[in-house]
Write a protein that holds these residues in place. Structure first.
Motif, PDB file in Angstrom:
ATOM      1  N   HIS A 193      30.821 105.694  29.501  1.00 48.28           N
ATOM      2  CA  HIS A 193      30.428 104.392  30.027  1.00 48.28           C
ATOM      3  C   HIS A 193      30.590 103.365  28.910  1.00 48.28           C
ATOM      4  O   HIS A 193      30.860 103.718  27.761  1.00 48.28           O
ATOM      5  CB  HIS A 193      28.975 104.413  30.523  1.00 48.28           C
ATOM      6  N   HIS A 213      29.214  99.104  27.595  1.00 43.28           N
ATOM      7  CA  HIS A 213      28.394  97.916  27.795  1.00 43.28           C
ATOM      8  C   HIS A 213      29.260  96.694  27.464  1.00 43.28           C
ATOM      9  O   HIS A 213      29.597  96.467  26.298  1.00 43.28           O
ATOM     10  CB  HIS A 213      27.160  97.953  26.889  1.00 43.28           C
ATOM     11  N   PRO A 214      29.645  95.916  28.468  1.00 39.34           N
ATOM     12  CA  PRO A 214      30.577  94.806  28.228  1.00 39.34           C
ATOM     13  C   PRO A 214      30.034  93.696  27.344  1.00 39.34           C
ATOM     14  O   PRO A 214      30.801  92.931  26.777  1.00 39.34           O
ATOM     15  CB  PRO A 214      30.881  94.290  29.642  1.00 39.34           C
ATOM     16  N   GLY A 218      24.712  95.052  30.391  1.00 45.00           N
ATOM     17  CA  GLY A 218      25.578  95.639  31.409  1.00 45.00           C
ATOM     18  C   GLY A 218      25.825  97.112  31.102  1.00 45.00           C
ATOM     19  O   GLY A 218      25.723  97.557  29.969  1.00 45.00           O
ATOM     20  N   ASN A 219      26.132  97.871  32.148  1.00 45.08           N
ATOM     21  CA  ASN A 219      26.404  99.305  31.983  1.00 45.08           C
ATOM     22  C   ASN A 219      27.435  99.723  33.022  1.00 45.08           C
ATOM     23  O   ASN A 219      27.118  99.862  34.199  1.00 45.08           O
ATOM     24  CB  ASN A 219      25.122 100.120  32.142  1.00 45.08           C
ATOM     25  N   GLN A 220      28.676  99.886  32.591  1.00 47.04           N
ATOM     26  CA  GLN A 220      29.769 100.255  33.487  1.00 47.04           C
ATOM     27  C   GLN A 220      30.076 101.734  33.295  1.00 47.04           C
ATOM     28  O   GLN A 220      30.603 102.144  32.271  1.00 47.04           O
ATOM     29  CB  GLN A 220      31.014  99.433  33.184  1.00 47.04           C
ATOM     30  N   LYS A 221      29.715 102.558  34.296  1.00 49.67           N
ATOM     31  CA  LYS A 221      29.963 103.994  34.221  1.00 49.67           C
ATOM     32  C   LYS A 221      31.378 104.284  34.723  1.00 49.67           C
ATOM     33  O   LYS A 221      31.725 103.926  35.848  1.00 49.67           O
ATOM     34  CB  LYS A 221      28.932 104.742  35.046  1.00 49.67           C
ATOM     35  N   SER A 261      31.946 106.344  38.132  1.00 49.46           N
ATOM     36  CA  SER A 261      31.538 105.560  39.301  1.00 49.46           C
ATOM     37  C   SER A 261      32.456 104.363  39.514  1.00 49.46           C
ATOM     38  O   SER A 261      32.766 104.001  40.656  1.00 49.46           O
ATOM     39  CB  SER A 261      30.091 105.088  39.138  1.00 49.46           C
ATOM     40  N   ALA A 262      32.897 103.737  38.414  1.00 47.79           N
ATOM     41  CA  ALA A 262      33.784 102.584  38.536  1.00 47.79           C
ATOM     42  C   ALA A 262      35.118 102.975  39.146  1.00 47.79           C
ATOM     43  O   ALA A 262      35.712 102.215  39.913  1.00 47.79           O
ATOM     44  CB  ALA A 262      34.000 101.950  37.162  1.00 47.79           C
ATOM     45  N   SER A 284      33.944 102.865  43.619  1.00 45.86           N
ATOM     46  CA  SER A 284      34.006 101.422  43.823  1.00 45.86           C
ATOM     47  C   SER A 284      34.884 100.991  44.990  1.00 45.86           C
ATOM     48  O   SER A 284      34.893  99.820  45.354  1.00 45.86           O
ATOM     49  CB  SER A 284      34.529 100.745  42.545  1.00 45.86           C
TER      50      SER A 284
END
Length: 221
Positions: free
Chosen positions: A113, A115-116, A181-184, A187-188, A192
């Motif tokens: 993951h 964090h942007p 933010g947390n982009q996995k 899941s992305a 999505s």
């Protein structure tokens, strides 16, 4: 030379047809800003603003958080996280930081993951963790870190954790944004709604395999 002067020099050095974009949490304009629960939050196109209550109404309890004494709820990957930001810890508001407690069962993982909006520093409270990140050249920086050791994950880079010890592990992470933010990644990609034909071509998977991945990372499908 001050940081503001450096920014001004950079702006003047740019071609007038170009543009410059700078992004970070804004510097606070006061000692602190405890959110006023009467007003909730103000939604904008990019963020939520938490209006301050009168500083005379602030108490010591606004600057103390007691919710990290035990682990959170575990997922099927053996991970439990407790994220801490101004919505649960008012004293953090406008200070440009947040943090998280992460617990991992034996063999548990925190999947790739990123964090942007924040760099993260992870401190191992207990256990042995295989931790690392991948830079923009696809180079992996990873090793096992143990109790008392710290690893940094640069902003926007994919990183991961795995408990490789024989006992549960606990990590505290600190991030330099109150809304990192947390982009996995799993899941992305599979949760999505990305076109299945594109996923087939990108990963060399069959439609059946893609369906399995989508059900795993997006239970609503």
């Amino acid at each position: 030379m001050s940081s503001k002067l450096l920014v001004l020099l950079l702006i003047f050095s740019l071609n007038l047809r170009g543009c410059l974009v700078l992004a970070s949490d804004p510097d606070p304009l006061q000692d602190f800003c405890i959110p006023n629960p009467l007003f909730g939050s103000i939604k904008t196109a990019h963020l939520s603003i938490l209006p301050c209550k009168n500083s005379d109404e602030a108490t010591t309890n606004d600057f103390v958080f007691s919710g990290l004494k035990s682990a959170g709820n575990f997922t099927d990957t053996g991970l439990a996280t407790i994220p801490v930001n101004p919505t649960v810890f008012p004293g953090l508001n406008t200070l440009g930081m947040s943090f998280v407690r992460a617990d991992l069962k034996v063999d548990g993982i925190n999947p790739p993951h990123f964090h942007p909006r924040a760099t993260e520093i992870a401190y191992v409270v207990q256990g042995r963790i295989y931790a690392g990140f991948v830079d923009s050249g696809n180079r992996v920086f990873a090793r096992v870190i143990e109790q008392g050791e710290v690893m940094v994950f640069p902003r926007g880079l994919v990183h991961f954790l795995m408990n490789v010890g024989k006992t549960p592990a606990t990590i505290f992470g600190s991030l330099n944004s109150q809304n990192p933010g947390n982009q996995k990644i799993p899941s992305a990609v599979f949760g999505s709604g990305i076109n299945e034909e594109l996923l087939q071509k990108a990963f060399g998977l069959s439609l059946k395999q893609i369906g399995t991945m989508k059900r795993r990372f997006n239970p609503k499908t």
